[in-house]
Design an enzyme around this catalytic site. Structure first.
Site, PDB file in Angstrom:
ATOM      1  N   LYS A  37      66.483  78.028  34.389  1.00  0.00           N
ATOM      2  CA  LYS A  37      65.581  78.878  35.172  1.00  0.00           C
ATOM      3  C   LYS A  37      65.580  80.342  34.705  1.00  0.00           C
ATOM      4  O   LYS A  37      64.575  81.038  34.852  1.00  0.00           O
ATOM      5  CB  LYS A  37      65.908  78.776  36.658  1.00  0.00           C
ATOM      6  CG  LYS A  37      65.444  77.459  37.279  1.00  0.00           C
ATOM      7  CD  LYS A  37      65.670  77.447  38.775  1.00  0.00           C
ATOM      8  CE  LYS A  37      64.939  76.277  39.408  1.00  0.00           C
ATOM      9  NZ  LYS A  37      64.952  76.356  40.871  1.00  0.00           N
TER      10      LYS A  37
ATOM     11  N   ASP B  41      59.593  78.470  44.350  1.00  0.00           N
ATOM     12  CA  ASP B  41      60.597  77.984  45.317  1.00  0.00           C
ATOM     13  C   ASP B  41      60.430  78.654  46.687  1.00  0.00           C
ATOM     14  O   ASP B  41      60.557  78.002  47.729  1.00  0.00           O
ATOM     15  CB  ASP B  41      62.022  78.226  44.801  1.00  0.00           C
ATOM     16  CG  ASP B  41      62.410  77.258  43.696  1.00  0.00           C
ATOM     17  OD1 ASP B  41      61.842  76.148  43.648  1.00  0.00           O
ATOM     18  OD2 ASP B  41      63.275  77.608  42.876  1.00  0.00           O
TER      19      ASP B  41
ATOM     20  N   GLY C 158      64.862  69.691  54.291  1.00  0.00           N
ATOM     21  CA  GLY C 158      64.662  70.329  52.989  1.00  0.00           C
ATOM     22  C   GLY C 158      63.722  69.608  52.036  1.00  0.00           C
ATOM     23  O   GLY C 158      63.346  70.158  51.003  1.00  0.00           O
TER      24      GLY C 158
END
Ligand code: ATR
Length: 276
Positions: A69, A106, A244
């Protein structure tokens, strides 16, 4: 290569655990798009060299996961503001002009998951408490601030990492000690777990939550198990809870839209497929 065929990938190391191929595969089929979304295991040593090659080979883009990332941000020629602020990218889009555009979705996934489940919730309604100070916490902070949060408490086992997030995200962040969590639960609008506590195979979440109020919305980025110990306790306290899995699903939407030109929908069937 078939000109109309569109290819995208998820790149990690390892990658076999990723649910993204199933999810994007489902959306490609639903939308009758001539495309494939494939898992690629690329080592950190090869990442910088191989990703631009994918672009040259005609891939439209890629999701990027652990451990790439940060490198994804570094190889990009253009970076979105939110990826810059979070300090990591999870979505790359390859332009025909050789441009590599990096974004981080995200935080978008996190906030959209809550808002879709609890339509009247807003981060601006009251204080939030964020557990953890890793990459996921950075995305969550950015999204909460973007949604108008005025006060965010953050706590982490290693306090220095939470202090570092306060330096990056500013005055609306207050660091509290990990040992003081139970004293800071009263009056919370939102409680968010971004640590790996409670995940299958990881340490148990054994916080003292007796002061949690039923007014608090509780959400966990862990989705294995879907109902974590934190969410179970929150439910018994009468809190609204958000699991989640939705964060994983919604973070995939902006990439799919950019690469394939359609807005995919989130169905109960998709959740079932991903939980299998
Ligand atoms: P991610 O990028 O997914 O957020 P990470 O950077 O590895 O993953 O962060 C994991 C988080 O879980 C960290 O906040 C970590 O706390 P430390 O910074 O102190 O390591 C937290 N975490 C993991 N195991 C924990 C445990 N047993 N108790 C408390 N926090 C824990």
């Amino acid at each position: 290569m078939n000109e109309s065929l569109k290819l995208a990938a998820v790149i990690g190391h390892p990658i076999s655990h990723s649910k993204s191929p199933k999810m994007h595969g489902y959306w490609l089929e639903q939308n009758k798009i001539n495309g494939h979304y494939i898992p690629l295991s690329i080592s950190p040593d090869d990442f910088r060299r191989l990703v631009p090659e994918l672009a040259k080979m005609g891939f439209v883009g890629a999701n990027v996961t652990i451990p790439h990332k940060l490198s994804a941000l570094e190889i990009a020629t253009k970076v979105s503001d939110r990826a810059q602020l979070i300090g990591a990218a999870n979505t790359l889009t390859f332009g025909i002009d050789g441009e590599i555009y990096a974004d981080n979705t995200d935080g978008y996934g996190f906030i959209t998951n809550i808002k879709t489940t609890c339509r009247d919730w807003a981060a601006s309604d009251g204080p939030s408490l964020v557990l953890g100070a890793g990459g996921a916490a950075r995305a969550v902070l950015s999204a909460l601030l973007d949604d108008g949060a005025l006060q965010i408490f953050i706590t982490n086992r290693t306090r220095s990492k939470a202090e570092s997030l306060k330096r990056d995200f500013g005055d609306r962040i207050t660091v509290i000690d990990w040992a003081d969590i139970s004293k800071n639960l009263d009056g919370l609008n939102t409680l968010i777990n971004t640590t790996s506590l409670g995940m299958v195979g990881k340490d148990k979440m054994d916080l003292d939550l007796k002061n949690l109020s039923s007014q608090t919305l509780v959400t966990d980025i862990v989705y294995t198990p879907l109902e974590t110990e934190l969410l179970k306790i929150a439910s018994t306290k009468g809190c609204r809870t958000v699991d989640g899995l939705g964060m994983l699903i919604y973070q995939g939407i902006p990439g799919f839209e950019k690469w394939f030109g359609k807005t995919p929908i989130v169905t109960p069937e998709l959740r079932e497929i991903l939980l299998k």
